[in-house]
Design an enzyme around this catalytic site. Structure first.
Site, PDB file in Angstrom:
ATOM      1  N   ASP A 185     -10.158  -9.325   7.507  1.00 31.14           N
ATOM      2  CA  ASP A 185     -11.582  -9.214   7.182  1.00 31.14           C
ATOM      3  C   ASP A 185     -12.213 -10.598   7.092  1.00 31.14           C
ATOM      4  O   ASP A 185     -13.330 -10.817   7.566  1.00 31.14           O
ATOM      5  CB  ASP A 185     -11.781  -8.471   5.849  1.00 31.14           C
ATOM      6  CG  ASP A 185     -12.047  -6.994   6.078  1.00 31.14           C
ATOM      7  OD1 ASP A 185     -11.610  -6.479   7.123  1.00 31.14           O
ATOM      8  OD2 ASP A 185     -12.681  -6.350   5.210  1.00 31.14           O
TER       9      ASP A 185
ATOM     10  N   ASP B 290      -1.953 -17.627   0.490  1.00 36.49           N
ATOM     11  CA  ASP B 290      -3.096 -18.302  -0.144  1.00 36.49           C
ATOM     12  C   ASP B 290      -3.533 -19.496   0.714  1.00 36.49           C
ATOM     13  O   ASP B 290      -4.727 -19.732   0.924  1.00 36.49           O
ATOM     14  CB  ASP B 290      -2.780 -18.719  -1.590  1.00 36.49           C
ATOM     15  CG  ASP B 290      -1.358 -19.232  -1.773  1.00 36.49           C
ATOM     16  OD1 ASP B 290      -0.566 -19.154  -0.817  1.00 36.49           O
ATOM     17  OD2 ASP B 290      -1.034 -19.722  -2.875  1.00 36.49           O
TER      18      ASP B 290
ATOM     19  N   LYS C 298       4.553 -14.837   1.283  1.00 34.09           N
ATOM     20  CA  LYS C 298       4.458 -15.469  -0.041  1.00 34.09           C
ATOM     21  C   LYS C 298       5.899 -15.674  -0.507  1.00 34.09           C
ATOM     22  O   LYS C 298       6.332 -15.182  -1.562  1.00 34.09           O
ATOM     23  CB  LYS C 298       3.653 -14.545  -0.977  1.00 34.09           C
ATOM     24  CG  LYS C 298       3.267 -15.166  -2.302  1.00 34.09           C
ATOM     25  CD  LYS C 298       2.230 -16.258  -2.183  1.00 34.09           C
ATOM     26  CE  LYS C 298       1.995 -16.908  -3.543  1.00 34.09           C
ATOM     27  NZ  LYS C 298       1.289 -18.197  -3.447  1.00 34.09           N
TER      28      LYS C 298
ATOM     29  N   ASP D  42      -4.780  -7.098   5.632  1.00 34.65           N
ATOM     30  CA  ASP D  42      -6.050  -6.425   5.360  1.00 34.65           C
ATOM     31  C   ASP D  42      -7.085  -7.471   4.949  1.00 34.65           C
ATOM     32  O   ASP D  42      -8.204  -7.529   5.469  1.00 34.65           O
ATOM     33  CB  ASP D  42      -5.825  -5.411   4.224  1.00 34.65           C
ATOM     34  CG  ASP D  42      -6.983  -4.454   4.056  1.00 34.65           C
ATOM     35  OD1 ASP D  42      -7.907  -4.500   4.880  1.00 34.65           O
ATOM     36  OD2 ASP D  42      -6.964  -3.667   3.085  1.00 34.65           O
TER      37      ASP D  42
ATOM     38  N   TYR E  21       0.810  -1.226   0.000  1.00 33.04           N
ATOM     39  CA  TYR E  21       0.000   0.000   0.000  1.00 33.04           C
ATOM     40  C   TYR E  21       0.847   1.282   0.000  1.00 33.04           C
ATOM     41  O   TYR E  21       0.350   2.352  -0.314  1.00 33.04           O
ATOM     42  CB  TYR E  21      -0.943   0.028   1.213  1.00 33.04           C
ATOM     43  CG  TYR E  21      -2.059  -0.993   1.156  1.00 33.04           C
ATOM     44  CD1 TYR E  21      -2.432  -1.592  -0.048  1.00 33.04           C
ATOM     45  CD2 TYR E  21      -2.749  -1.362   2.299  1.00 33.04           C
ATOM     46  CE1 TYR E  21      -3.453  -2.528  -0.103  1.00 33.04           C
ATOM     47  CE2 TYR E  21      -3.770  -2.299   2.254  1.00 33.04           C
ATOM     48  CZ  TYR E  21      -4.116  -2.885   1.046  1.00 33.04           C
ATOM     49  OH  TYR E  21      -5.128  -3.807   1.003  1.00 33.04           O
TER      50      TYR E  21
END
Ligand code: NAD
Length: 356
Positions: free
Chosen positions: A252, A224, A192, A248, A142
């Site tokens: 959620d 993943d 990752k 993020d 971000y």
């Protein structure tokens, strides 16, 4: 101990749930001989109506002088539309108040009594869910440079960059290890590393740091796979630590496991006293139920518990608040509408105080 805090209730149900959190804070601190010095300040539309901006200088000043910020929620979709994006309450207030706070903690708990509200089947969650998700908040995808869209229509290209320094990785992993040490001593570091260089550095750093935390069981997981395992074996997670964007998305996803957005507290923490720690329930201002005594106050009350634990070191008081909340939720007789109950915000708050 003096509990010097800024209280920014904000808009919609922010007002009701923050009042509930403060009632519980006043109760437990009075009981245990501490003193709350709460400086109330305007934020969001309450501030725009008074000062013309969602975060006036007086509010910033109060926050700067306080040891912690207890926040409700800001934003009213109908009114937000009248402002350019950059001036909307969420943008102005949250970005500014969270500046310098690199660790975002979300505590996702599904008490066994609320199993029917979890979207997963009972056999997967019978042991109860209690996960602390730690998301890096000031770096990663971000905030990487270069960033942006270039070129002419039809031939444009876009770039986002994921960047991390060892220092940034180490300080968030440290929060992960230390948090795991206060809980069930299991840390899942999500990356990752099979593809991304930042993740390889992340994993190397985690492996090196693990030597200083021999009591913590560290596992590494690709993001993943983590998104899948959260649905497959959620009860086995204790603390998860991860990059900004990964966190993020995963936080959620995990928030949905406990049955209502109204139950989840959060904290944003920094490295030193340069930025005031920021505490808020994860939900928004919920204008559809605002002012009707329908809001679930548990997210805000658990947020108070996080504040007592992380900023004031009052572990016993924090644990007592959590225990009282989960007792009321497990008994399932005094619940708000989001959990299928008929009680109001004030009745749930009173039940939690009675349980304390
Ligand atoms: N940190 C923040 O201040 C923050 C976070 C998210 C959204 N917002 C703002 O809040 C406004 C409303 O956003 P939204 O509707 O997308 O999200 P929301 O979280 O306010 O509401 C989503 C749904 O969940 C329900 N809900 C939320 N909290 C609840 C609680 N404590 N008890 C019972 N039910 C609850 C609401 O009634 C609604 O149906 C927007 O202006 C948005 O920008 C602010």
């Amino acid at each position: 101990m003096n509990i010097d805090i800024a209280v920014l209730s904000g808009d919609g149900i922010g007002v009701e749930v923050t009042a509930a959190g403060m009632q519980v804070l006043e109760y437990i601190t009075r009981k245990n001989g501490h003193k709350v010095n709460a400086a109330y300040a305007d934020v969001g539309w309450a501030a725009i109506d008074k000062y013309g901006t969602a975060l006036p200088p007086i509010t910033r000043e109060i926050c700067k002088k306080s040891k912690a910020i207890l926040f409700g929620a800001v934003g009213l979709p109908d009114r937000d539309q009248s402002l350019p994006q950059a001036q909307r309450p969420e943008r102005v207030a949250l970005l500014e108040l969270r500046k310098g706070l690199f660790a975002n903690l979300r505590h996702v708990v599904l008490p066994p009594g609320l199993a029917d509200h979890c979207p997963l089947k009972k056999s997967l969650i019978s042991a109860g869910i209690d996960i602390m998700i730690i998301r890096e908040l000031t770096g990663g995808l971000y905030y990487g440079k270069p960033q942006g869209i270039q070129g002419q229509a039809g031939q444009r290209s876009a770039v986002d960059t994921m960047a991390y320094t060892e220092h940034e990785i180490r300080r968030i992993l440290k929060v992960g290890f230390e948090t795991a040490r206060q809980r069930r001593r299991r840390l899942t570091s999500v990356d990752k590393a099979n593809i991304l260089a930042t993740s390889q550095l992340w994993r190397e750093t985690a492996v090196a740091m693990a030597k200083d935390y021999p009591d913590i069981q560290l596992e590494h997981m690709y993001v993943d796979n983590a998104s899948m395992q959260l649905l497959r074996r959620p009860t086995e997670f204790d603390v998860i630590v991860t990059e900004n964007t990964f966190g993020d998305i995963l936080s959620d996803e995990a928030s949905m496991l406990c049955g209502s957005i109204g139950l989840v507290p959060s904290a944003c923490l920094g490295e030193n006293a340069s930025a005031t720690p920021f505490y808020e329930p994860i939900h928004g201002s919920a204008p559809d139920i605002a002012g009707k005594n329908k809001a679930n106050p548990v997210g805000s009350i658990l947020t108070v518990a996080m504040m007592l634990r992380y900023t004031f070191g009052l572990e016993q008081d924090a644990a007592a608040i959590e225990k009282a909340c989960f007792k009321v939720l497990n008994e399932a007789t005094v619940l708000t509408g989001d959990l299928g109950g008929t009680s109001g915000c004030t009745e749930v708050t009173a039940a939690i105080i009675a349980a304390l």
